[in-house]
Design a protein around this motif. Structure first.
Motif, PDB file in Angstrom:
ATOM      1  N   SER A   8      32.242  23.963  30.153  1.00 36.55           N
ATOM      2  CA  SER A   8      32.574  22.723  29.453  1.00 36.55           C
ATOM      3  C   SER A   8      32.171  22.886  27.993  1.00 36.55           C
ATOM      4  O   SER A   8      31.000  23.139  27.704  1.00 36.55           O
ATOM      5  N   ILE A   9      33.136  22.780  27.108  1.00 37.56           N
ATOM      6  CA  ILE A   9      32.859  23.021  25.683  1.00 37.56           C
ATOM      7  C   ILE A   9      33.516  21.932  24.841  1.00 37.56           C
ATOM      8  O   ILE A   9      34.327  21.141  25.339  1.00 37.56           O
ATOM      9  N   GLN A  10      33.168  21.948  23.557  1.00 33.96           N
ATOM     10  CA  GLN A  10      33.772  21.006  22.620  1.00 33.96           C
ATOM     11  C   GLN A  10      34.990  21.644  21.946  1.00 33.96           C
ATOM     12  O   GLN A  10      35.078  22.869  21.777  1.00 33.96           O
ATOM     13  N   GLU A  11      35.912  20.794  21.579  1.00 30.48           N
ATOM     14  CA  GLU A  11      37.092  21.244  20.848  1.00 30.48           C
ATOM     15  C   GLU A  11      36.670  22.056  19.623  1.00 30.48           C
ATOM     16  O   GLU A  11      35.733  21.685  18.911  1.00 30.48           O
ATOM     17  N   GLY A  12      37.338  23.171  19.414  1.00 30.35           N
ATOM     18  CA  GLY A  12      37.060  24.017  18.263  1.00 30.35           C
ATOM     19  C   GLY A  12      36.155  25.203  18.564  1.00 30.35           C
ATOM     20  O   GLY A  12      36.077  26.146  17.764  1.00 30.35           O
ATOM     21  N   GLU A  13      35.469  25.163  19.695  1.00 32.03           N
ATOM     22  CA  GLU A  13      34.590  26.275  20.070  1.00 32.03           C
ATOM     23  C   GLU A  13      35.396  27.437  20.623  1.00 32.03           C
ATOM     24  O   GLU A  13      36.536  27.285  21.072  1.00 32.03           O
ATOM     25  N   ASN A  14      34.767  28.615  20.603  1.00 26.43           N
ATOM     26  CA  ASN A  14      35.355  29.803  21.199  1.00 26.43           C
ATOM     27  C   ASN A  14      34.723  30.043  22.567  1.00 26.43           C
ATOM     28  O   ASN A  14      33.595  29.605  22.824  1.00 26.43           O
ATOM     29  N   LEU A  15      35.452  30.738  23.441  1.00 28.08           N
ATOM     30  CA  LEU A  15      34.901  31.039  24.764  1.00 28.08           C
ATOM     31  C   LEU A  15      35.506  32.316  25.304  1.00 28.08           C
ATOM     32  O   LEU A  15      36.582  32.745  24.890  1.00 28.08           O
ATOM     33  N   THR A  16      34.768  32.908  26.239  1.00 24.99           N
ATOM     34  CA  THR A  16      35.260  34.105  26.924  1.00 24.99           C
ATOM     35  C   THR A  16      35.033  33.960  28.417  1.00 24.99           C
ATOM     36  O   THR A  16      33.961  33.547  28.853  1.00 24.99           O
ATOM     37  N   VAL A  17      36.043  34.317  29.180  1.00 23.11           N
ATOM     38  CA  VAL A  17      35.981  34.326  30.641  1.00 23.11           C
ATOM     39  C   VAL A  17      36.106  35.774  31.097  1.00 23.11           C
ATOM     40  O   VAL A  17      36.914  36.531  30.557  1.00 23.11           O
ATOM     41  N   TYR A  18      35.314  36.130  32.092  1.00 23.87           N
ATOM     42  CA  TYR A  18      35.259  37.514  32.544  1.00 23.87           C
ATOM     43  C   TYR A  18      35.755  37.646  33.977  1.00 23.87           C
ATOM     44  O   TYR A  18      35.574  36.753  34.817  1.00 23.87           O
ATOM     45  N   CYS A  19      36.343  38.799  34.238  1.00 25.62           N
ATOM     46  CA  CYS A  19      36.874  39.121  35.563  1.00 25.62           C
ATOM     47  C   CYS A  19      36.465  40.559  35.859  1.00 25.62           C
ATOM     48  O   CYS A  19      36.900  41.473  35.150  1.00 25.62           O
ATOM     49  N   ASN A  20      35.614  40.741  36.857  1.00 28.63           N
ATOM     50  CA  ASN A  20      35.042  42.064  37.110  1.00 28.63           C
ATOM     51  C   ASN A  20      35.220  42.510  38.551  1.00 28.63           C
ATOM     52  O   ASN A  20      35.220  41.681  39.472  1.00 28.63           O
ATOM     53  N   SER A  21      35.332  43.811  38.729  1.00 27.94           N
ATOM     54  CA  SER A  21      35.482  44.368  40.070  1.00 27.94           C
ATOM     55  C   SER A  21      34.923  45.787  40.083  1.00 27.94           C
ATOM     56  O   SER A  21      34.807  46.426  39.043  1.00 27.94           O
ATOM     57  N   SER A  22      34.607  46.259  41.268  1.00 32.18           N
ATOM     58  CA  SER A  22      34.227  47.664  41.437  1.00 32.18           C
ATOM     59  C   SER A  22      35.449  48.509  41.770  1.00 32.18           C
ATOM     60  O   SER A  22      35.360  49.735  41.864  1.00 32.18           O
ATOM     61  N   SER A  23      36.589  47.839  41.952  1.00 37.97           N
ATOM     62  CA  SER A  23      37.829  48.535  42.303  1.00 37.97           C
ATOM     63  C   SER A  23      38.708  48.724  41.082  1.00 37.97           C
ATOM     64  O   SER A  23      38.638  47.956  40.121  1.00 37.97           O
ATOM     65  N   VAL A  24      39.556  49.717  41.154  1.00 34.24           N
ATOM     66  CA  VAL A  24      40.520  49.983  40.093  1.00 34.24           C
ATOM     67  C   VAL A  24      41.830  49.282  40.432  1.00 34.24           C
ATOM     68  O   VAL A  24      42.290  49.319  41.574  1.00 34.24           O
ATOM     69  N   PHE A  25      42.416  48.645  39.442  1.00 32.13           N
ATOM     70  CA  PHE A  25      43.677  47.942  39.633  1.00 32.13           C
ATOM     71  C   PHE A  25      44.770  48.569  38.770  1.00 32.13           C
ATOM     72  O   PHE A  25      44.522  49.002  37.656  1.00 32.13           O
ATOM     73  N   SER A  26      45.965  48.603  39.306  1.00 32.11           N
ATOM     74  CA  SER A  26      47.092  49.113  38.532  1.00 32.11           C
ATOM     75  C   SER A  26      47.591  48.076  37.531  1.00 32.11           C
ATOM     76  O   SER A  26      48.210  48.438  36.523  1.00 32.11           O
ATOM     77  N   SER A  27      47.338  46.833  37.804  1.00 27.81           N
ATOM     78  CA  SER A  27      47.680  45.774  36.863  1.00 27.81           C
ATOM     79  C   SER A  27      46.780  44.583  37.119  1.00 27.81           C
ATOM     80  O   SER A  27      46.202  44.453  38.203  1.00 27.81           O
ATOM     81  N   LEU A  28      46.671  43.753  36.111  1.00 30.76           N
ATOM     82  CA  LEU A  28      45.862  42.558  36.262  1.00 30.76           C
ATOM     83  C   LEU A  28      46.579  41.410  35.568  1.00 30.76           C
ATOM     84  O   LEU A  28      47.121  41.578  34.464  1.00 30.76           O
ATOM     85  N   GLN A  29      46.585  40.277  36.236  1.00 32.46           N
ATOM     86  CA  GLN A  29      47.262  39.105  35.692  1.00 32.46           C
ATOM     87  C   GLN A  29      46.258  37.986  35.457  1.00 32.46           C
ATOM     88  O   GLN A  29      45.236  37.880  36.136  1.00 32.46           O
ATOM     89  N   TRP A  30      46.571  37.157  34.493  1.00 33.93           N
ATOM     90  CA  TRP A  30      45.838  35.920  34.259  1.00 33.93           C
ATOM     91  C   TRP A  30      46.799  34.747  34.441  1.00 33.93           C
ATOM     92  O   TRP A  30      47.931  34.780  33.924  1.00 33.93           O
ATOM     93  N   TYR A  31      46.309  33.747  35.194  1.00 34.37           N
ATOM     94  CA  TYR A  31      47.083  32.542  35.445  1.00 34.37           C
ATOM     95  C   TYR A  31      46.272  31.332  34.974  1.00 34.37           C
ATOM     96  O   TYR A  31      45.044  31.351  34.949  1.00 34.37           O
ATOM     97  N   ARG A  32      47.002  30.265  34.677  1.00 33.90           N
ATOM     98  CA  ARG A  32      46.371  28.975  34.364  1.00 33.90           C
ATOM     99  C   ARG A  32      46.967  27.937  35.300  1.00 33.90           C
ATOM    100  O   ARG A  32      48.196  27.891  35.499  1.00 33.90           O
ATOM    101  N   GLN A  33      46.088  27.115  35.862  1.00 32.12           N
ATOM    102  CA  GLN A  33      46.537  26.110  36.818  1.00 32.12           C
ATOM    103  C   GLN A  33      46.023  24.744  36.414  1.00 32.12           C
ATOM    104  O   GLN A  33      44.831  24.578  36.130  1.00 32.12           O
ATOM    105  N   GLU A  34      46.919  23.772  36.404  1.00 27.66           N
ATOM    106  CA  GLU A  34      46.537  22.389  36.129  1.00 27.66           C
ATOM    107  C   GLU A  34      46.502  21.626  37.447  1.00 27.66           C
ATOM    108  O   GLU A  34      47.154  22.018  38.431  1.00 27.66           O
ATOM    109  N   PRO A  35      45.737  20.542  37.498  1.00 30.60           N
ATOM    110  CA  PRO A  35      45.599  19.780  38.753  1.00 30.60           C
ATOM    111  C   PRO A  35      46.952  19.370  39.327  1.00 30.60           C
ATOM    112  O   PRO A  35      47.823  18.888  38.603  1.00 30.60           O
TER     113      PRO A  35
END
Lengths: 111, 114
Positions: free
Chosen positions: A12-39
């Motif tokens: 939860s942040i204020q408008e104007g701030e920067n942020l980073t989200v991380y996605c980690n695994s011990s497995s190797v992937f041939s591709s990785l996707q990012w999705y956004r979902q609204e309620p």
């Protein structure tokens, strides 16, 4: 079993701030996707990365795929209330027809 | 818009009753998927299909069956619904098999089993 760990789980942040989200695994992937979902809606694809070290930009969003193709990050610059939503990463192993999803990061940007 | 519809969008049913959810696509894509989404678990694959009459199990397939008699339709059946199957169900299609294919999701079906 391949797992994708996303962090943080909530942000939860204020408008104007920067942020980073991380996605980690011990497995190797041939591709990785990012999705956004609204309620009340299905996930919507933001980006696909396929090359280790690849960086893609989508307006204020920057996506990076790790050199070893085991991790990824999503950075948002100057967040806006319209960025609020659930962000999901998903990875695909070579030769597989299935995606493995992280549990998601719920982002709230307050005006 | 990947042309994916799901029906019904909402359903309330009782324990022990059969339930069928439908996913329909207009784009003639080969791969179709059924997921469930629950708090704390994210999206989990139930079953998927790689062609007419060709299906395979996902990580949470127990209690579910699927059928695909036409390219455009992928049905998910709960033979005898249980309260643990209360969830939001999403159908997805993949534009290509193999490589860096990505999935496009339908709007979801919210199922409540009382």
């Amino acid at each position: 079993t391949q797992l994708l760990e996303q962090s943080p789980q909530f942000l939860s942040i204020q408008e104007g701030e920067n942020l980073t989200v991380y996605c980690n695994s011990s497995s190797v992937f041939s591709s990785l996707q990012w999705y956004r979902q609204e309620p009340g809606e299905g996930p919507v694809l933001l980006v696909t990365v396929v090359t280790g070290g690849e960086v893609k930009k989508l307006k204020r969003l920057t996506f990076q795929f790790g050199d070893a193709r085991k991790d990824s990050s999503l950075h948002i610059t100057a967040a806006q209330p319209g960025d609020t939503g659930l962000y999901l990463c998903a990875g695909k192993a070579g030769g597989s027809e299935k995606l493995v999803f992280g549990k998601g990061t719920k982002l709230t940007v307050n005006p | 818009d990947a042309g994916i519809t799901q029906s019904p969008r909402h359903k309330v049913t009782e324990t022990g009753t059969p339930v069928t959810l439908r996913c329909h696509q207009t784009e003639n894509h080969r791969y179709m998927y059924w997921y469930r989404q629950d708090p704390g678990h994210g999206l989990r694959l139930i079953h998927y299909s790689y062609g007419v009459k060709d299906t395979d199990k996902g990580e949470v397939s127990d209690g579910y069956s699927v059928s695909r008699s036409k390219t455009e339709d992928f049905l998910l059946t709960l033979e005898s619904a249980t309260s643990s199957q209360t969830s939001v169900y999403f159908c997805a299609i993949s534009l290509a098999g193999g490589g860096a294919d990505t999935q496009y999701f339908g709007p979801g079906t919210r199922l409540t089993v009382l």
